[in-house]
Design a protein around this motif. Structure first.
Motif, PDB file in Angstrom:
ATOM      1  N   GLY A  87       0.786  -1.224   0.000  1.00  0.00           N
ATOM      2  CA  GLY A  87       0.000   0.000   0.000  1.00  0.00           C
ATOM      3  C   GLY A  87       0.816   1.270   0.000  1.00  0.00           C
ATOM      4  O   GLY A  87       0.282   2.353  -0.201  1.00  0.00           O
ATOM      5  N   LYS A  88       2.145   1.160   0.219  1.00  0.00           N
ATOM      6  CA  LYS A  88       2.989   2.352   0.214  1.00  0.00           C
ATOM      7  C   LYS A  88       4.026   2.227  -0.897  1.00  0.00           C
ATOM      8  O   LYS A  88       4.862   1.331  -0.883  1.00  0.00           O
ATOM      9  CB  LYS A  88       3.670   2.563   1.562  1.00  0.00           C
ATOM     10  N   HIS A  89       3.997   3.138  -1.840  1.00  0.00           N
ATOM     11  CA  HIS A  89       4.822   3.088  -3.029  1.00  0.00           C
ATOM     12  C   HIS A  89       6.200   3.701  -2.765  1.00  0.00           C
ATOM     13  O   HIS A  89       6.326   4.642  -1.977  1.00  0.00           O
ATOM     14  CB  HIS A  89       4.127   3.851  -4.154  1.00  0.00           C
ATOM     15  N   VAL A  90       7.234   3.148  -3.409  1.00  0.00           N
ATOM     16  CA  VAL A  90       8.562   3.745  -3.387  1.00  0.00           C
ATOM     17  C   VAL A  90       8.758   4.438  -4.736  1.00  0.00           C
ATOM     18  O   VAL A  90       8.817   3.782  -5.772  1.00  0.00           O
ATOM     19  CB  VAL A  90       9.663   2.691  -3.165  1.00  0.00           C
ATOM     20  N   ARG A  91       8.812   5.750  -4.728  1.00  0.00           N
ATOM     21  CA  ARG A  91       8.930   6.517  -5.971  1.00  0.00           C
ATOM     22  C   ARG A  91      10.392   6.822  -6.262  1.00  0.00           C
ATOM     23  O   ARG A  91      11.074   7.460  -5.463  1.00  0.00           O
ATOM     24  CB  ARG A  91       8.141   7.821  -5.887  1.00  0.00           C
ATOM     25  N   LEU A  92      10.874   6.346  -7.406  1.00  0.00           N
ATOM     26  CA  LEU A  92      12.265   6.539  -7.800  1.00  0.00           C
ATOM     27  C   LEU A  92      12.433   7.791  -8.652  1.00  0.00           C
ATOM     28  O   LEU A  92      11.682   8.014  -9.604  1.00  0.00           O
ATOM     29  CB  LEU A  92      12.749   5.330  -8.609  1.00  0.00           C
ATOM     30  N   THR A  93      13.436   8.591  -8.301  1.00  0.00           N
ATOM     31  CA  THR A  93      13.910   9.658  -9.167  1.00  0.00           C
ATOM     32  C   THR A  93      15.346   9.310  -9.513  1.00  0.00           C
ATOM     33  O   THR A  93      16.240   9.408  -8.664  1.00  0.00           O
ATOM     34  CB  THR A  93      13.848  11.031  -8.470  1.00  0.00           C
ATOM     35  N   ASN A  94      15.566   8.852 -10.740  1.00  0.00           N
ATOM     36  CA  ASN A  94      16.888   8.383 -11.159  1.00  0.00           C
ATOM     37  C   ASN A  94      17.560   9.458 -12.009  1.00  0.00           C
ATOM     38  O   ASN A  94      17.081   9.788 -13.093  1.00  0.00           O
ATOM     39  CB  ASN A  94      16.754   7.086 -11.947  1.00  0.00           C
ATOM     40  N   VAL A  95      18.649  10.001 -11.512  1.00  0.00           N
ATOM     41  CA  VAL A  95      19.401  11.013 -12.266  1.00  0.00           C
ATOM     42  C   VAL A  95      20.814  10.540 -12.573  1.00  0.00           C
ATOM     43  O   VAL A  95      21.690  11.335 -12.912  1.00  0.00           O
ATOM     44  CB  VAL A  95      19.431  12.370 -11.527  1.00  0.00           C
ATOM     45  N   GLY A  96      21.056   9.230 -12.442  1.00  0.00           N
ATOM     46  CA  GLY A  96      22.350   8.676 -12.811  1.00  0.00           C
ATOM     47  C   GLY A  96      22.694   9.074 -14.237  1.00  0.00           C
ATOM     48  O   GLY A  96      21.817   9.128 -15.096  1.00  0.00           O
ATOM     49  N   CYS A  97      23.962   9.344 -14.489  1.00  0.00           N
ATOM     50  CA  CYS A  97      24.340   9.867 -15.798  1.00  0.00           C
ATOM     51  C   CYS A  97      25.698   9.311 -16.227  1.00  0.00           C
ATOM     52  O   CYS A  97      26.682   9.403 -15.475  1.00  0.00           O
ATOM     53  CB  CYS A  97      24.403  11.389 -15.743  1.00  0.00           C
ATOM     54  N   SER A  98      25.728   8.729 -17.407  1.00  0.00           N
ATOM     55  CA  SER A  98      26.975   8.195 -17.942  1.00  0.00           C
ATOM     56  C   SER A  98      28.047   9.273 -17.986  1.00  0.00           C
ATOM     57  O   SER A  98      27.775  10.410 -18.362  1.00  0.00           O
ATOM     58  CB  SER A  98      26.716   7.657 -19.352  1.00  0.00           C
ATOM     59  N   SER A  99      29.251   8.917 -17.585  1.00  0.00           N
ATOM     60  CA  SER A  99      30.454   9.764 -17.531  1.00  0.00           C
ATOM     61  C   SER A  99      30.477  10.718 -16.349  1.00  0.00           C
ATOM     62  O   SER A  99      31.403  11.520 -16.236  1.00  0.00           O
ATOM     63  CB  SER A  99      30.675  10.545 -18.838  1.00  0.00           C
ATOM     64  N   ALA A 100      29.523  10.631 -15.443  1.00  0.00           N
ATOM     65  CA  ALA A 100      29.504  11.535 -14.287  1.00  0.00           C
ATOM     66  C   ALA A 100      30.710  11.311 -13.381  1.00  0.00           C
ATOM     67  O   ALA A 100      31.152  10.181 -13.163  1.00  0.00           O
ATOM     68  CB  ALA A 100      28.225  11.351 -13.484  1.00  0.00           C
ATOM     69  N   VAL A 101      31.241  12.404 -12.853  1.00  0.00           N
ATOM     70  CA  VAL A 101      32.300  12.361 -11.841  1.00  0.00           C
ATOM     71  C   VAL A 101      31.711  12.806 -10.515  1.00  0.00           C
ATOM     72  O   VAL A 101      30.575  13.289 -10.450  1.00  0.00           O
ATOM     73  CB  VAL A 101      33.490  13.266 -12.237  1.00  0.00           C
ATOM     74  N   ILE A 102      32.477  12.646  -9.446  1.00  0.00           N
ATOM     75  CA  ILE A 102      31.972  12.978  -8.117  1.00  0.00           C
ATOM     76  C   ILE A 102      31.486  14.418  -8.041  1.00  0.00           C
ATOM     77  O   ILE A 102      30.432  14.709  -7.457  1.00  0.00           O
ATOM     78  CB  ILE A 102      33.057  12.717  -7.050  1.00  0.00           C
ATOM     79  N   ALA A 103      32.213  15.328  -8.664  1.00  0.00           N
ATOM     80  CA  ALA A 103      31.844  16.745  -8.606  1.00  0.00           C
ATOM     81  C   ALA A 103      30.484  17.016  -9.230  1.00  0.00           C
ATOM     82  O   ALA A 103      29.821  18.010  -8.879  1.00  0.00           O
ATOM     83  CB  ALA A 103      32.913  17.593  -9.287  1.00  0.00           C
ATOM     84  N   ASN A 104      30.025  16.150 -10.138  1.00  0.00           N
ATOM     85  CA  ASN A 104      28.725  16.357 -10.782  1.00  0.00           C
ATOM     86  C   ASN A 104      27.551  16.079  -9.852  1.00  0.00           C
ATOM     87  O   ASN A 104      26.411  16.410 -10.176  1.00  0.00           O
ATOM     88  CB  ASN A 104      28.595  15.479 -12.027  1.00  0.00           C
ATOM     89  N   ILE A 105      27.816  15.461  -8.716  1.00  0.00           N
ATOM     90  CA  ILE A 105      26.738  15.217  -7.760  1.00  0.00           C
ATOM     91  C   ILE A 105      26.270  16.520  -7.127  1.00  0.00           C
ATOM     92  O   ILE A 105      25.064  16.780  -7.027  1.00  0.00           O
ATOM     93  CB  ILE A 105      27.177  14.227  -6.658  1.00  0.00           C
ATOM     94  N   ALA A 106      27.200  17.364  -6.693  1.00  0.00           N
ATOM     95  CA  ALA A 106      26.807  18.535  -5.916  1.00  0.00           C
ATOM     96  C   ALA A 106      27.371  19.859  -6.387  1.00  0.00           C
ATOM     97  O   ALA A 106      26.827  20.911  -6.053  1.00  0.00           O
ATOM     98  CB  ALA A 106      27.214  18.330  -4.450  1.00  0.00           C
ATOM     99  N   LYS A 107      28.439  19.848  -7.190  1.00  0.00           N
ATOM    100  CA  LYS A 107      29.152  21.101  -7.448  1.00  0.00           C
ATOM    101  C   LYS A 107      29.142  21.586  -8.891  1.00  0.00           C
ATOM    102  O   LYS A 107      29.056  22.791  -9.139  1.00  0.00           O
ATOM    103  CB  LYS A 107      30.612  20.958  -6.998  1.00  0.00           C
ATOM    104  N   VAL A 108      29.280  20.685  -9.833  1.00  0.00           N
ATOM    105  CA  VAL A 108      29.570  21.070 -11.216  1.00  0.00           C
ATOM    106  C   VAL A 108      28.550  20.462 -12.178  1.00  0.00           C
ATOM    107  O   VAL A 108      28.246  19.276 -12.090  1.00  0.00           O
ATOM    108  CB  VAL A 108      30.985  20.603 -11.623  1.00  0.00           C
ATOM    109  N   LYS A 109      28.039  21.282 -13.095  1.00  0.00           N
ATOM    110  CA  LYS A 109      27.169  20.758 -14.135  1.00  0.00           C
ATOM    111  C   LYS A 109      27.946  19.791 -15.021  1.00  0.00           C
ATOM    112  O   LYS A 109      29.162  19.876 -15.125  1.00  0.00           O
ATOM    113  CB  LYS A 109      26.611  21.900 -14.983  1.00  0.00           C
ATOM    114  N   GLN A 110      27.212  18.883 -15.674  1.00  0.00           N
ATOM    115  CA  GLN A 110      27.841  17.854 -16.505  1.00  0.00           C
ATOM    116  C   GLN A 110      27.387  17.974 -17.948  1.00  0.00           C
ATOM    117  O   GLN A 110      26.216  18.248 -18.224  1.00  0.00           O
ATOM    118  CB  GLN A 110      27.480  16.464 -15.984  1.00  0.00           C
TER     119      GLN A 110
END
Length: 347
Positions: A87-110
């Motif tokens: 009765g309780k759904h798990v809603r996924l927001t997937n923003v994984g991106c090919s070639s991403a580096v650590i900085a693309n998580i929080a600091k730098v656009k990719q």
């Protein structure tokens, strides 16, 4: 669903990187009453690249060049968690991106690099994954699988492959590099610092979320001699000595670094390496969970890859560039699903 306030989890690592720990203030409910909010962040090993159908579909105006697919592990887990608890759904927001580096998580656009239906002029830059995922105090779970491109492993492997074609090793180059170039030890130390700063930003953006990090699978075999140096469906001409070095001095330490940083924050680390041993890139088809330089992929995936000399067309394969296949993603999904179920029960 209300849950107790967690203690500050941002800690300084032994390397001396100072991070300010912030106290989490009481908040309201995390997530809507009828669903949990899960955000998946990461690189191509999260996106999926060539397993399953492209998400969004090819030709959709929302295609962004990140190469997410329907059989990537986040998509597989989402289907398994359709209801949790009933009765309780798990809603996924997937923003994984090919070639991403650590900085693309929080600091730098990719700027994505998907080779599929690339628009004229290339893919436009996308925002940081924290912003794209909309992390906030209502996010319940965040999974993160990132780090390999920050070494970057692709460049290290390319050097080893080039050296292997002339019967030489790359190990010395990366152990005692030319002036101005980082050694592997320095690269791993930098990744440790970057990963620490990244996790701190994730916790600030999603203060009520359970954070789960995901390591990399067993890409290289336990015995380098398992690899056929004539085969580009494996690791090509890379020497057996370099394969062992990449396994023991690059990839295992990378997983160890991710696990150690995760532990300092009190977060959960998902070990994918242990369960994937024996299914590395040098095993036969049907056993391998990692495709080689060339491998089997969906029809839309090309036989060549931009910026490289790879051409898998003559052997009727695709340019899979050492990435997990559907079986590899299915295995990662099992490990990640278990971790998410534990995290949600603790909410």
């Amino acid at each position: 669903m209300r849950h107790p306030v967690s203690r500050p989890r941002t800690r300084a690592l032994a390397v001396g990187l100072a991070l300010a720990a912030s106290t989490l203030l009481p908040s309201g409910s995390a997530g809507a009453a009828d669903q949990y909010e899960w955000a998946a962040l990461g690189d191509s090993y999260t996106a999926g690249v060539f397993v399953g159908d492209p998400q969004p579909p090819l030709g959709d105006p929302s295609q962004d060049g990140c190469a997410r697919t329907s059989d990537s592990y986040p998509s597989v887990v989402e289907r398994e968690l359709a209801e949790f608890p009933p009765g309780k759904h798990v809603r996924l927001t997937n923003v994984g991106c090919s070639s991403a580096v650590i900085a693309n998580i929080a600091k730098v656009k990719q700027t994505p690099i998907s080779p599929v239906q690339t628009p004229a002029g290339g893919w436009p830059a996308v925002d940081t994954q924290i912003k794209r995922a909309g992390l906030d105090d209502e996010t319940d779970v965040v999974t993160i699988a990132i780090g390999g491109n920050s070494l970057p492993f692709g460049d290290i492997f390319s050097k080893c492959l080039d050296q292997g074609t002339i019967g030489k090793s790359c190990r010395e180059h990366f152990t005692d590099p030319p002036e101005g170039e980082e050694s592997v030890r320095e690269r791993l130390a930098r990744v440790q610092n970057e990963y620490t700063e990244m996790l701190a930003e994730v916790h600030r953006a999603a203060p009520n979320a359970k954070v789960i990090t995901v390591g990399y699978p067993a890409i290289m075999p336990a015995k380098a001699s398992d690899c056929d140096r004539r085969s580009i469906t494996e690791l090509g001409a890379t020497t057996h000595a370099d394969i062992g070095w990449l396994r023991d001095d690059v990839l295992k330490p990378l997983n160890k670094t991710i696990k150690q940083v995760t532990s300092h924050f009190g977060d959960r680390y998902v070990d994918v390496h242990s369960s994937s041993q024996g299914h590395d890139v040098c095993q036969p088809e049907g056993t391998k969970w990692i495709e080689g330089i060339c491998g089997d992929a969906a029809d839309y995936w090309p036989a060549t890859f931009p910026g490289t000399s790879v051409d898998c067309g003559p052997i009727e394969k695709r340019a899979t560039m050492i990435h997990p296949n559907a079986a590899g993603h299915a295995n990662t999904a099992v490990q990640v699903e278990r971790a998410i179920r534990i995290a949600l029960r603790q909410h």
